[in-house]
Design a protein around this motif. Structure first.
Motif, PDB file in Angstrom:
ATOM      1  N   UNK A  53       0.809  -1.217   0.000  1.00  0.00           N
ATOM      2  CA  UNK A  53       0.000   0.000   0.000  1.00  0.00           C
ATOM      3  C   UNK A  53       0.847   1.275   0.000  1.00  0.00           C
ATOM      4  N   UNK A  54       1.749   1.343  -0.959  1.00  0.00           N
ATOM      5  CA  UNK A  54       2.579   2.530  -1.185  1.00  0.00           C
ATOM      6  C   UNK A  54       2.669   2.759  -2.687  1.00  0.00           C
ATOM      7  N   UNK A  55       3.276   3.851  -3.088  1.00  0.00           N
ATOM      8  CA  UNK A  55       3.532   4.103  -4.501  1.00  0.00           C
ATOM      9  C   UNK A  55       2.277   4.045  -5.341  1.00  0.00           C
ATOM     10  N   UNK A  56       2.419   3.560  -6.571  1.00  0.00           N
ATOM     11  CA  UNK A  56       1.302   3.511  -7.508  1.00  0.00           C
ATOM     12  C   UNK A  56       0.191   2.619  -6.999  1.00  0.00           C
ATOM     13  N   UNK A  57       0.543   1.464  -6.419  1.00  0.00           N
ATOM     14  CA  UNK A  57      -0.456   0.541  -5.881  1.00  0.00           C
ATOM     15  C   UNK A  57      -1.295   1.239  -4.821  1.00  0.00           C
ATOM     16  N   UNK A  58      -0.644   1.930  -3.924  1.00  0.00           N
ATOM     17  CA  UNK A  58      -1.366   2.648  -2.880  1.00  0.00           C
ATOM     18  C   UNK A  58      -2.184   3.799  -3.431  1.00  0.00           C
ATOM     19  N   UNK A  59      -1.644   4.495  -4.410  1.00  0.00           N
ATOM     20  CA  UNK A  59      -2.364   5.629  -4.992  1.00  0.00           C
ATOM     21  C   UNK A  59      -3.672   5.176  -5.642  1.00  0.00           C
ATOM     22  N   UNK A  60      -3.596   4.095  -6.428  1.00  0.00           N
ATOM     23  CA  UNK A  60      -4.804   3.596  -7.094  1.00  0.00           C
ATOM     24  C   UNK A  60      -5.798   3.058  -6.061  1.00  0.00           C
ATOM     25  N   UNK A  61      -5.278   2.323  -5.081  1.00  0.00           N
ATOM     26  CA  UNK A  61      -6.153   1.778  -4.044  1.00  0.00           C
ATOM     27  C   UNK A  61      -6.927   2.884  -3.339  1.00  0.00           C
ATOM     28  N   UNK A  62      -6.241   3.950  -2.996  1.00  0.00           N
ATOM     29  CA  UNK A  62      -6.889   5.039  -2.280  1.00  0.00           C
ATOM     30  C   UNK A  62      -7.833   5.847  -3.136  1.00  0.00           C
ATOM     31  N   UNK A  63      -7.494   6.022  -4.399  1.00  0.00           N
ATOM     32  CA  UNK A  63      -8.284   6.893  -5.263  1.00  0.00           C
ATOM     33  C   UNK A  63      -9.526   6.219  -5.828  1.00  0.00           C
ATOM     34  N   UNK A  92      -3.649  -4.341  10.882  1.00  0.00           N
ATOM     35  CA  UNK A  92      -3.692  -2.967  11.383  1.00  0.00           C
ATOM     36  C   UNK A  92      -3.312  -1.969  10.294  1.00  0.00           C
ATOM     37  N   UNK A  93      -2.329  -2.323   9.493  1.00  0.00           N
ATOM     38  CA  UNK A  93      -1.867  -1.444   8.414  1.00  0.00           C
ATOM     39  C   UNK A  93      -2.988  -1.178   7.413  1.00  0.00           C
ATOM     40  N   UNK A  94      -3.714  -2.224   7.050  1.00  0.00           N
ATOM     41  CA  UNK A  94      -4.815  -2.069   6.090  1.00  0.00           C
ATOM     42  C   UNK A  94      -5.933  -1.222   6.680  1.00  0.00           C
ATOM     43  N   UNK A  95      -6.273  -1.468   7.936  1.00  0.00           N
ATOM     44  CA  UNK A  95      -7.324  -0.691   8.593  1.00  0.00           C
ATOM     45  C   UNK A  95      -6.921   0.781   8.674  1.00  0.00           C
ATOM     46  N   UNK A  96      -5.673   1.034   9.017  1.00  0.00           N
ATOM     47  CA  UNK A  96      -5.205   2.421   9.116  1.00  0.00           C
ATOM     48  C   UNK A  96      -5.240   3.112   7.752  1.00  0.00           C
ATOM     49  N   UNK A  97      -4.838   2.395   6.702  1.00  0.00           N
ATOM     50  CA  UNK A  97      -4.882   2.967   5.351  1.00  0.00           C
ATOM     51  C   UNK A  97      -6.320   3.309   4.984  1.00  0.00           C
ATOM     52  N   UNK A  98      -7.229   2.389   5.275  1.00  0.00           N
ATOM     53  CA  UNK A  98      -8.634   2.611   4.944  1.00  0.00           C
ATOM     54  C   UNK A  98      -9.182   3.841   5.677  1.00  0.00           C
ATOM     55  N   UNK A  99      -8.838   3.966   6.945  1.00  0.00           N
ATOM     56  CA  UNK A  99      -9.323   5.121   7.706  1.00  0.00           C
ATOM     57  C   UNK A  99      -8.773   6.423   7.132  1.00  0.00           C
ATOM     58  N   UNK A 100      -7.515   6.396   6.726  1.00  0.00           N
ATOM     59  CA  UNK A 100      -6.890   7.603   6.178  1.00  0.00           C
ATOM     60  C   UNK A 100      -7.489   7.987   4.831  1.00  0.00           C
ATOM     61  N   UNK A 101      -8.083   7.013   4.134  1.00  0.00           N
ATOM     62  CA  UNK A 101      -8.624   7.274   2.799  1.00  0.00           C
ATOM     63  C   UNK A 101     -10.149   7.180   2.789  1.00  0.00           C
ATOM     64  N   UNK A 102     -10.759   7.245   3.970  1.00  0.00           N
ATOM     65  CA  UNK A 102     -12.216   7.272   4.093  1.00  0.00           C
ATOM     66  C   UNK A 102     -12.856   6.084   3.391  1.00  0.00           C
ATOM     67  N   UNK A 103     -12.307   4.909   3.694  1.00  0.00           N
ATOM     68  CA  UNK A 103     -12.786   3.670   3.095  1.00  0.00           C
ATOM     69  C   UNK A 103     -13.358   2.734   4.155  1.00  0.00           C
ATOM     70  N   UNK A 104     -14.291   1.910   3.737  1.00  0.00           N
ATOM     71  CA  UNK A 104     -14.763   0.833   4.589  1.00  0.00           C
ATOM     72  C   UNK A 104     -13.747  -0.311   4.584  1.00  0.00           C
ATOM     73  N   UNK A 105     -13.855  -1.197   5.576  1.00  0.00           N
ATOM     74  CA  UNK A 105     -13.071  -2.432   5.589  1.00  0.00           C
ATOM     75  C   UNK A 105     -14.036  -3.595   5.681  1.00  0.00           C
ATOM     76  N   UNK A 106     -13.787  -4.579   4.844  1.00  0.00           N
ATOM     77  CA  UNK A 106     -14.544  -5.831   4.884  1.00  0.00           C
ATOM     78  C   UNK A 106     -13.645  -6.890   5.502  1.00  0.00           C
ATOM     79  N   UNK A 107     -13.983  -7.341   6.702  1.00  0.00           N
ATOM     80  CA  UNK A 107     -13.155  -8.326   7.393  1.00  0.00           C
ATOM     81  C   UNK A 107     -13.281  -9.695   6.748  1.00  0.00           C
ATOM     82  N   UNK A 108     -12.155 -10.342   6.515  1.00  0.00           N
ATOM     83  CA  UNK A 108     -12.132 -11.612   5.780  1.00  0.00           C
ATOM     84  C   UNK A 108     -10.990 -12.479   6.296  1.00  0.00           C
ATOM     85  N   UNK A 109     -11.256 -13.615   6.802  1.00  0.00           N
ATOM     86  CA  UNK A 109     -12.529 -14.266   7.107  1.00  0.00           C
ATOM     87  C   UNK A 109     -12.363 -14.961   8.446  1.00  0.00           C
ATOM     88  N   UNK A 110     -13.426 -15.131   9.220  1.00  0.00           N
ATOM     89  CA  UNK A 110     -13.309 -15.639  10.588  1.00  0.00           C
ATOM     90  C   UNK A 110     -13.326 -17.161  10.671  1.00  0.00           C
TER      91      UNK A 110
END
Length: 452
Positions: A53-63, A92-110
């Motif tokens: 979740x950095x660079x181009x991959x992170x940019x596209x994911x967030x946008x 934690x890293x994914x959740x933090x990224x999602x919060x910073x980019x105003x995204x939901x998180x889908x927990x997968x899988x219990x």
């Protein structure tokens, strides 16, 4: 469901960059997919790998996306590899990224039959012990992310193809009641999270989706907390079920939400222009079916780039299953999603894919201790070529030792291959392939190829 690709077999990998002759370079929609989806009252998501979740991959994911699903980071073997010792770093890293980019998180899988830690699967447990372990796992993980996870895939893949229950550590040890128990425990840990049962090959009306339908109907009648069903949608090119929208609607009519949770469309490699056009149609059909049903709330692709797809390592000879290529360029499939969400090429906020392009795709067909055989295919759609040249840079000291159907030169790491006297013409809708043998030491990463 599936592990995102974390190092795919070279024999299955392709990469290619299109050089466009009649149109400007392809770029993603001016209006991001997440905004197009929001205008339709929907959420569009992708599975992700936290470390990327950095660079181009992170940019596209967030946008582009409004929801993230951890590909592997929240599975039991990832979060508790040793009993009582937890590793939440990537989750934690994914959740933090999602919060910073105003995204939901889908927990997968219990609860799943796969990707469980060896201490669990190799243990000898009584039914009471197994139930206690499962309750503790669910309570711990859901509790940790209480208020941060919009929806959980609580139970994953409980059925066989004929609609019978899958044999697993959970079914064998606890019976079918493990499903209701898991949902109940997850609800207790986070009453606000939406709770789903998720499975594959349940996209159309069939024996397996009938079993899922009957289970959800029964759970609701019993008062078990169940909020939705996930249709994974790992599809084969040209095989979108004709009953998809009907199936989504019948689940919605039960009073639950529906999500397309792991969408990809695999293609036999190398993918040509006709196949990519069909793939666009398939993505568009799936997203349109969801858009047509009010309670279909989310469409998530299982990795947005072919560089991060699980398909090539699981289905040898297949790949190119996602909306972006290995170089983070949008494919026709991307525009299929955009169009299904209301985008268009004329004022709708998207730039359609160019109508004419030629591409060069690099592949490794076989590999041994210190050598390999590779090939490059030049394909054209909407335009033609009278001659061609392709260039790439080897990243790990590889050397070409022999080539056929092309004249190849190498200077240091730079390789240039031009057509032979008899195969320079590439017609509209046609292709030309040349091959070569090479040597390597240590690793043999796939290079990025340019056509000039």
């Amino acid at each position: 469901m599936r592990s995102l690709g974390l190092g795919l077999p070279l024999a299955s990998l392709l990469t290619g960059v299109a050089l466009l002759f009649t149109a400007p370079a392809a770029h993603a929609a001016d209006t991001p997919l997440r905004d197009l989806a929001a205008a339709q009252g929907k959420v569009v998501g992708t599975a992700v790998t936290g470390s990327k979740l950095t660079g181009t991959y992170g940019d596209i994911t967030g946008a582009q996306f409004s929801s993230l699903t951890p590909g592997n980071a929240m599975k039991w073997e990832s979060v508790e590899p040793t009993r009582g010792t937890f590793n939440w770093t990537e989750a934690d890293q994914i959740v933090a990224f999602a919060q910073a980019h105003h995204q939901q998180v889908r927990g997968h899988t219990l609860v799943w039959h796969s990707q469980n830690p060896s201490w669990l699967t190799n243990g000898s447990w009584t039914s009471a012990q197994l139930g206690s372990l499962l309750q503790n796992h669910i309570s711990t993980e859901v509790g940790r992310y209480k208020g941060k996870i919009t929806a959980w895939d609580v139970v994953n893949e409980p059925f066989n193809e004929d609609g019978s229950y899958r044999s697993s550590i959970w079914y064998n040890g606890l019976g079918s009641g493990y499903i209701a128990s898991a949902l109940t425990w997850a609800h207790a840990a986070d009453p606000d999270a939406k709770l789903y049962i998720n499975d594959y090959n349940v996209e159309g009306v069939n024996a397996k989706s009938d079993a899922l339908y009957n289970l959800v109907k029964s759970l609701k009648a019993q008062g078990v907390p169940i909020d939705g069903v996930g249709l994974q949608a790992h599809l084969i090119l040209g095989q979108v079920p004709s009953t998809l929208q009907q199936n989504i609607q019948r689940f919605a009519d039960l009073g639950v939400d529906v999500a397309i949770t792991e969408l990809d469309v695999r293609v036999q490699l190398p993918a040509d222009a006709t196949e990519l056009a069909q793939q666009k149609s398939d993505f568009k059909s799936v997203v349109a079916a969801c858009a047509a049903v009010t309670r279909c709330v989310n469409v998530t692709v299982w990795g947005f780039t072919d560089a991060d797809s699980w398909v090539p390592s699981t289905f040898p000879g297949y790949g190119a299953a996602t909306p972006y290529d290995e170089n983070y360029q949008p494919k026709p499939a991307y525009y299929g999603i955009a169009e299904a969400l209301g985008g268009s090429g004329s004022g709708g906020g998207t730039t359609p894919p160019p109508s004419g392009a030629c591409t060069a795709a690099y592949g490794v067909s076989s590999q041994w201790d210190t050598g390999f055989t590779g090939q490059v295919t030049i394909s054209c759609s909407g335009v033609s070529l009278a001659s061609w040249k392709v260039n790439w840079t080897f990243g790990a000291g590889q050397r070409i030792t022999q080539a056929w159907n092309a004249t190849c030169t190498q200077s240091g790491t730079a390789v240039s291959c031009a057509n032979a006297s008899y195969n320079g013409a590439v017609p509209d809708g046609g292709s030309v392939t040349f091959g070569f043998n090479g040597s390597f030491s240590g690793s043999n990463p796939v290079p990025t190829v340019t056509l000039g």
